[in-house]
Write an enzyme that holds these catalytic residues in place. Structure first.
Site, PDB file in Angstrom:
ATOM      1  N   ARG A 142      -4.543   1.150  -8.260  1.00  0.00           N
ATOM      2  CA  ARG A 142      -3.278   0.641  -7.731  1.00  0.00           C
ATOM      3  C   ARG A 142      -3.349  -0.887  -7.776  1.00  0.00           C
ATOM      4  O   ARG A 142      -4.040  -1.519  -6.986  1.00  0.00           O
ATOM      5  CB  ARG A 142      -3.053   1.123  -6.296  1.00  0.00           C
ATOM      6  CG  ARG A 142      -2.975   2.669  -6.137  1.00  0.00           C
ATOM      7  CD  ARG A 142      -4.328   3.280  -5.837  1.00  0.00           C
ATOM      8  NE  ARG A 142      -4.324   4.740  -5.749  1.00  0.00           N
ATOM      9  CZ  ARG A 142      -4.586   5.422  -4.645  1.00  0.00           C
ATOM     10  NH1 ARG A 142      -4.851   4.795  -3.512  1.00  0.00           N
ATOM     11  NH2 ARG A 142      -4.604   6.732  -4.673  1.00  0.00           N
TER      12      ARG A 142
ATOM     13  N   LYS B 285      -3.562  20.433  -1.108  1.00  0.00           N
ATOM     14  CA  LYS B 285      -2.568  19.407  -1.463  1.00  0.00           C
ATOM     15  C   LYS B 285      -3.000  18.670  -2.733  1.00  0.00           C
ATOM     16  O   LYS B 285      -4.114  18.157  -2.800  1.00  0.00           O
ATOM     17  CB  LYS B 285      -2.415  18.411  -0.315  1.00  0.00           C
ATOM     18  CG  LYS B 285      -1.363  17.328  -0.543  1.00  0.00           C
ATOM     19  CD  LYS B 285      -1.244  16.444   0.677  1.00  0.00           C
ATOM     20  CE  LYS B 285      -0.187  15.379   0.507  1.00  0.00           C
ATOM     21  NZ  LYS B 285      -0.547  14.387  -0.521  1.00  0.00           N
TER      22      LYS B 285
ATOM     23  N   THR C  21      -7.201  17.689   0.361  1.00  0.00           N
ATOM     24  CA  THR C  21      -6.653  16.914  -0.754  1.00  0.00           C
ATOM     25  C   THR C  21      -7.538  17.132  -1.972  1.00  0.00           C
ATOM     26  O   THR C  21      -8.722  16.791  -1.952  1.00  0.00           O
ATOM     27  CB  THR C  21      -6.586  15.421  -0.394  1.00  0.00           C
ATOM     28  OG1 THR C  21      -5.679  15.245   0.696  1.00  0.00           O
ATOM     29  CG2 THR C  21      -6.102  14.599  -1.572  1.00  0.00           C
TER      30      THR C  21
ATOM     31  N   ARG D  60       0.261   7.897  -7.016  1.00  0.00           N
ATOM     32  CA  ARG D  60      -0.826   6.936  -6.846  1.00  0.00           C
ATOM     33  C   ARG D  60      -2.117   7.350  -7.558  1.00  0.00           C
ATOM     34  O   ARG D  60      -3.129   6.685  -7.428  1.00  0.00           O
ATOM     35  CB  ARG D  60      -1.108   6.736  -5.346  1.00  0.00           C
ATOM     36  CG  ARG D  60       0.028   6.032  -4.629  1.00  0.00           C
ATOM     37  CD  ARG D  60      -0.168   5.996  -3.128  1.00  0.00           C
ATOM     38  NE  ARG D  60      -1.342   5.268  -2.699  1.00  0.00           N
ATOM     39  CZ  ARG D  60      -1.452   3.944  -2.650  1.00  0.00           C
ATOM     40  NH1 ARG D  60      -0.440   3.188  -3.049  1.00  0.00           N
ATOM     41  NH2 ARG D  60      -2.557   3.378  -2.221  1.00  0.00           N
TER      42      ARG D  60
ATOM     43  N   TYR E  64     -10.835  15.061   2.519  1.00  0.00           N
ATOM     44  CA  TYR E  64     -11.034  14.882   1.084  1.00  0.00           C
ATOM     45  C   TYR E  64     -12.187  15.767   0.619  1.00  0.00           C
ATOM     46  O   TYR E  64     -13.006  16.229   1.411  1.00  0.00           O
ATOM     47  CB  TYR E  64     -11.351  13.418   0.759  1.00  0.00           C
ATOM     48  CG  TYR E  64     -10.224  12.483   1.085  1.00  0.00           C
ATOM     49  CD1 TYR E  64      -9.114  12.392   0.255  1.00  0.00           C
ATOM     50  CD2 TYR E  64     -10.260  11.688   2.230  1.00  0.00           C
ATOM     51  CE1 TYR E  64      -8.071  11.524   0.556  1.00  0.00           C
ATOM     52  CE2 TYR E  64      -9.216  10.824   2.537  1.00  0.00           C
ATOM     53  CZ  TYR E  64      -8.130  10.746   1.695  1.00  0.00           C
ATOM     54  OH  TYR E  64      -7.094   9.912   1.991  1.00  0.00           O
TER      55      TYR E  64
ATOM     56  N   GLN F  86      -6.401  16.459   7.663  1.00  0.00           N
ATOM     57  CA  GLN F  86      -6.617  16.383   6.217  1.00  0.00           C
ATOM     58  C   GLN F  86      -8.026  15.907   5.914  1.00  0.00           C
ATOM     59  O   GLN F  86      -8.539  14.972   6.550  1.00  0.00           O
ATOM     60  CB  GLN F  86      -5.605  15.416   5.591  1.00  0.00           C
ATOM     61  CG  GLN F  86      -5.805  15.127   4.117  1.00  0.00           C
ATOM     62  CD  GLN F  86      -6.715  13.926   3.865  1.00  0.00           C
ATOM     63  OE1 GLN F  86      -6.889  13.071   4.741  1.00  0.00           O
ATOM     64  NE2 GLN F  86      -7.310  13.855   2.689  1.00  0.00           N
TER      65      GLN F  86
ATOM     66  N   HIS G 125       0.165  12.940  -5.498  1.00  0.00           N
ATOM     67  CA  HIS G 125      -0.366  11.909  -4.592  1.00  0.00           C
ATOM     68  C   HIS G 125       0.592  10.721  -4.516  1.00  0.00           C
ATOM     69  O   HIS G 125       0.183   9.554  -4.458  1.00  0.00           O
ATOM     70  CB  HIS G 125      -1.748  11.433  -5.062  1.00  0.00           C
ATOM     71  CG  HIS G 125      -2.658  11.045  -3.935  1.00  0.00           C
ATOM     72  ND1 HIS G 125      -3.532  11.934  -3.348  1.00  0.00           N
ATOM     73  CD2 HIS G 125      -2.832   9.866  -3.269  1.00  0.00           C
ATOM     74  CE1 HIS G 125      -4.214  11.309  -2.387  1.00  0.00           C
ATOM     75  NE2 HIS G 125      -3.792  10.063  -2.323  1.00  0.00           N
TER      76      HIS G 125
ATOM     77  N   SER H 162      -4.798  11.919   8.580  1.00  0.00           N
ATOM     78  CA  SER H 162      -5.658  11.641   7.434  1.00  0.00           C
ATOM     79  C   SER H 162      -7.086  11.340   7.875  1.00  0.00           C
ATOM     80  O   SER H 162      -7.313  10.736   8.925  1.00  0.00           O
ATOM     81  CB  SER H 162      -5.114  10.438   6.661  1.00  0.00           C
ATOM     82  OG  SER H 162      -6.037   9.978   5.691  1.00  0.00           O
TER      83      SER H 162
ATOM     84  N   TYR I 271       0.834  -1.201   0.000  1.00  0.00           N
ATOM     85  CA  TYR I 271       0.000   0.000   0.000  1.00  0.00           C
ATOM     86  C   TYR I 271       0.868   1.250   0.000  1.00  0.00           C
ATOM     87  O   TYR I 271       0.602   2.221  -0.724  1.00  0.00           O
ATOM     88  CB  TYR I 271      -0.914  -0.005   1.227  1.00  0.00           C
ATOM     89  CG  TYR I 271      -1.657   1.292   1.458  1.00  0.00           C
ATOM     90  CD1 TYR I 271      -2.760   1.637   0.680  1.00  0.00           C
ATOM     91  CD2 TYR I 271      -1.255   2.187   2.458  1.00  0.00           C
ATOM     92  CE1 TYR I 271      -3.435   2.830   0.885  1.00  0.00           C
ATOM     93  CE2 TYR I 271      -1.924   3.376   2.673  1.00  0.00           C
ATOM     94  CZ  TYR I 271      -3.019   3.696   1.891  1.00  0.00           C
ATOM     95  OH  TYR I 271      -3.677   4.883   2.096  1.00  0.00           O
TER      96      TYR I 271
END
Length: 387
Positions: free
Chosen positions: A165, A252, A156, A279, A130, A128, A276, A107, A25
């Site tokens: 991924r 970010k 973000t 990713r 989203y 952080q 990122h 996060s 990961y």
């Protein structure tokens, strides 16, 4: 403690200790992983300019990031699933960052909750978020971050849709791990990790499970996140999140000069030049290659930071020399956390600091804030190879 001389020493220990799905990961990118690799390898193209006969007494790496004093211009980036790299990982990383004197960013997709981290630290950390399409959730989690005393919000902005991924799909990544036969066979070789994980109650996404109706397990969480990431994101929605917060904001995921201009125009206190960690959009340019143009365009109006590929203090120096006022590190501290817990994060910070301090001195600089383009040598086409 073993002799640790560089971040790669921690990475080797990390790989031996942590289950494969969580190692993969952290140590992977999307699609072909070209951008993931070039985030690191592009730093190798930059050379340092040695200077001699400069008084090095009293030199310091200390500076500020968005007005906050820091021991060096490095912040711990938001990394999801940190509590799966080591039991209570977010708490351990936050405590190490606080002790060292650099910011920690929690996060939204952390294992330890905002409240968990606040209860185990004494100084404000950053949070952080989203760009989700659920205003009820956004307001609630921002309210929780304010109540916990978080001093800045990191938004973000490069995750409207999720980059694929391959390793995460093949490993069946989940928190806690699903007990398939391959996973159980791998976990059997990671007994030290397993013993520590059995001793903590924090194994789910602490900021979401129990705070969102209908989300109680990994399956329901996956369904919720698939619905909530906002493909209709625009600058008005980003501004709305900033207004909800009402304090210092870091955007970010900026990798384009035009986007950086828009971020500065809406009043971001800082932007992070970032892809990122390779990713998301595979084939995008590395962060360090995009940094100089973005810093030149907006560096006078907002603080420009970068992340992606930083594995040493020399990488930090190169980023500062090319226009960054600070950097964020993710994988470098995760290696330390997975390898040795809180002590490993501290060791990662110490390694980076020593490399920055010594390299800065050998470049003839006594202050991190004095680093600039005069400290590095670039290939003739480094800044305009791609048009």
């Amino acid at each position: 403690m073993p002799v640790i001389t560089c971040i790669d020493d921690l990475k080797r220990r990390y790989r031996r200790r942590v289950p494969r799905m969580f190692y993969d990961y952290a140590e992977s990118g999307s699609w072909t992983e070209q951008t993931f690799r070039e985030n690191v390898t592009d730093f190798a193209e930059i050379r340092l300019r040695q200077k001699i006969a400069v008084d090095m007494t009293g030199r310091s790496t200390a500076t500020e990031m968005i007005g906050q004093p820091v021991a060096m211009p490095v912040a711990l980036a938001p990394v999801g699933l940190t509590g799966m790299q080591n039991a209570d990982g977010e708490i351990k990383a936050a405590r190490a960052a606080e002790a060292f004197g650099v910011p920690f960013t929690l996060s939204t997709m952390s294992i330890c909750s905002i409240e968990d981290v606040a209860a185990h630290t004494s100084k404000p950390f950053w949070f952080q978020i989203y760009t989700l399409n659920d205003d009820t959730f956004n307001r609630a989690i921002i309210g929780r971050a304010k109540a916990a005393g978080c001093s800045a919000l990191v938004i973000t902005v490069d995750l409207q849709v999720l980059g694929q991924r391959h390793k995460d799909l093949k490993n069946g990544l989940s928190a806690p791990p699903k007990l398939t036969i391959p996973t159980m066979l791998n976990l059997a070789t990671k007994w030290a990790w397993g013993i520590e994980m059995l001793q903590t109650k924090r194994r789910f996404f602490g900021n979401i499970v129990g705070h969102v109706e209908g989300v109680s397990d990994p399956s329901s969480l996956s369904a919720w996140t698939a619905e909530k990431f906002d493909p209709a994101l625009n600058w008005d929605k980003i501004r709305k999140l900033m207004d909800m917060w009402g304090g210092k904001v870091i955007l970010k995921g900026i990798l384009d000069v035009e986007d950086a201009e828009k971020a500065a125009a809406i009043g971001a206190d800082a932007i992070v030049v970032s892809n990122h960690g390779g990713r998301q959009l595979d084939g995008a340019l590395s962060s360090i290659r995009m940094l100089p143009a973005i810093a030149a365009a907006v560096g006078g109006r907002t603080e420009v930071w970068m992340d992606g590929g930083i594995r040493s203090g020399q990488d930090v120096l190169k980023a500062l020399a090319l226009g960054a006022k600070g950097v964020m590190i993710g994988r470098a501290f995760v290696y330390g956390l997975g390898a040795m817990g809180e002590a490993g994060v501290m060791k990662a910070l110490q390694v980076i600091h020593k490399e920055l301090d010594v390299s800065m001195a050998l470049c003839g600089e006594t202050k991190a804030g004095s680093l600039g383009r005069h400290n590095v040598l670039l290939p003739a086409d480094f800044l305009d190879r791609y048009r």
